[in-house]
Design an enzyme around this catalytic site. Structure first.
Site, mmCIF file in Angstrom:
data_model
loop_
_atom_site.group_PDB
_atom_site.id
_atom_site.type_symbol
_atom_site.label_atom_id
_atom_site.label_comp_id
_atom_site.label_asym_id
_atom_site.label_seq_id
_atom_site.Cartn_x
_atom_site.Cartn_y
_atom_site.Cartn_z
ATOM 1 N N GLY A 73 0.909 -1.770 0.121
ATOM 2 C CA GLY A 73 0.405 -0.227 -0.057
ATOM 3 C C GLY A 73 0.823 0.932 0.295
ATOM 4 O O GLY A 73 2.150 1.365 0.293
ATOM 5 N N VAL A 76 4.869 6.699 -3.357
ATOM 6 C CA VAL A 76 6.692 6.425 -3.557
ATOM 7 C C VAL A 76 7.581 6.883 -2.232
ATOM 8 O O VAL A 76 6.901 7.154 -1.691
ATOM 9 C CB VAL A 76 7.114 7.373 -4.353
ATOM 10 C CG1 VAL A 76 6.632 8.393 -4.161
ATOM 11 C CG2 VAL A 76 8.145 6.973 -4.798
ATOM 12 N N TYR A 78 11.268 5.960 -0.657
ATOM 13 C CA TYR A 78 13.134 6.078 -0.578
ATOM 14 C C TYR A 78 13.671 5.038 -0.164
ATOM 15 O O TYR A 78 13.629 4.725 1.719
ATOM 16 C CB TYR A 78 13.580 6.665 -1.202
ATOM 17 C CG TYR A 78 15.604 6.783 -0.678
ATOM 18 C CD1 TYR A 78 15.710 6.737 -2.388
ATOM 19 C CD2 TYR A 78 16.137 7.163 0.072
ATOM 20 C CE1 TYR A 78 17.180 5.966 -2.281
ATOM 21 C CE2 TYR A 78 17.381 6.704 -0.050
ATOM 22 C CZ TYR A 78 17.965 6.377 -0.861
ATOM 23 O OH TYR A 78 19.189 6.084 -0.656
ATOM 24 N N HIS A 79 14.181 3.435 -0.531
ATOM 25 C CA HIS A 79 15.199 3.121 0.810
ATOM 26 C C HIS A 79 16.251 3.075 0.331
ATOM 27 O O HIS A 79 17.029 3.352 -0.948
ATOM 28 C CB HIS A 79 14.426 1.341 0.646
ATOM 29 C CG HIS A 79 13.568 1.392 0.922
ATOM 30 N ND1 HIS A 79 13.189 1.568 2.294
ATOM 31 C CD2 HIS A 79 12.320 0.821 0.515
ATOM 32 C CE1 HIS A 79 11.358 1.661 2.179
ATOM 33 N NE2 HIS A 79 11.488 0.768 0.905
ATOM 34 N N GLY A 145 4.152 0.974 5.056
ATOM 35 C CA GLY A 145 3.632 -0.141 3.895
ATOM 36 C C GLY A 145 3.231 -1.527 4.050
ATOM 37 O O GLY A 145 4.333 -2.448 4.240
ATOM 38 N N VAL A 157 8.098 -1.648 7.424
ATOM 39 C CA VAL A 157 8.159 -0.442 8.265
ATOM 40 C C VAL A 157 9.707 0.099 7.074
ATOM 41 O O VAL A 157 10.566 -0.565 7.929
ATOM 42 C CB VAL A 157 7.742 0.373 10.102
ATOM 43 C CG1 VAL A 157 8.902 -1.267 10.466
ATOM 44 C CG2 VAL A 157 8.389 1.385 9.981
ATOM 45 N N CYS A 174 5.741 9.636 -0.009
ATOM 46 C CA CYS A 174 4.707 8.918 0.075
ATOM 47 C C CYS A 174 3.601 10.324 -0.933
ATOM 48 O O CYS A 174 2.002 9.839 -0.127
ATOM 49 C CB CYS A 174 4.198 8.902 1.713
ATOM 50 S SG CYS A 174 5.795 8.245 2.135
#
Length: 216
Positions: A73, A76, A78-79, A145, A157, A174
């Protein structure tokens, strides 16, 4: 299921996003009543992930950072290195955990960890995640999400600890234009021995009233 039923903690280290996502889906799709509930702790290589409802206009200028359209869910995010990502891979049907309960547990676990560093934080019902006060005003420090499939949860998370935040300027985090983003290192003192991932896993197990075990 008893409240203290174990959850296995798996530390994956530094991994690209795509194979971890594929492994989460495979575990979820092959689960049976004997499959252990698991937490996966990981740091990803730089990547933008777009949720199922994600709108392309929130990707402003991804540049050299890859974009993965994923099945969680949300919009967008960033990781990247310096960010703790915790994936709860749980049989929520067996554990009788509602989606809203799991979201709240994730948010409250982050809030509890931040409190250990003397940082006051809060969640917002209209914009999932965890927020803190900075000199520039309210800023998001953790995004979340989830996806529930076949009665089980995956995704999770992401808590910004001490990584480079500049990629967030390439997106509307987000789905919110101009949203401020911060990291733990900017709002608290971090010792060289800090293990925020371990703290977060312990805090989430506590929120779920479950016992954390480390497989040999």
């Amino acid at each position: 299921m008893t409240h203290d039923a174990p959850i296995e903690l798996h530390r994956l280290g530094h991994r690209p996003y795509l194979p971890v996502w594929e492994a989460m889906r495979e575990l979820t799709d092959t689960r049976d009543e004997t499959t252990a509930d698991q937490f996966w702790l990981v740091e990803h290589d730089p990547v933008f992930t777009q949720g199922q409802a994600g709108k392309p206009e929130h990707l402003l200028m991804p540049g050299d950072i890859p974009v993965v359209n994923t099945d969680r869910g949300g919009q967008v995010t960033y990781h990247g290195p310096g960010q703790v990502v915790l994936y709860p891979l749980l049989d929520v049907r067996r554990g009788k955990v509602g989606v809203r309960d799991l979201v709240s547990a994730l948010e409250n676990a982050v809030i509890a960890v931040l409190a250990e560093y003397g940082v006051s934080a809060w969640a917002k019902p209209d914009a999932p995640g965890v927020y803190v006060e900075t000199v520039q005003g309210e800023a998001k420090i953790a995004s979340l999400g989830l996806r529930i499939r076949r009665g089980a949860s995956y995704h999770g998370v992401a808590l910004n600890v001490d990584g480079d935040l500049s990629p967030f300027a390439r997106i509307n985090p987000c789905g919110y234009a101009g949203m401020q983003v911060t990291r733990l290192a900017d709002v608290a003192e971090l010792s060289t021995e800090h293990d925020v991932g371990e703290q977060l896993a312990i805090a989430l197990a506590s929120q779920l009233q479950r016992r954390l075990v480390r497989p040999a």
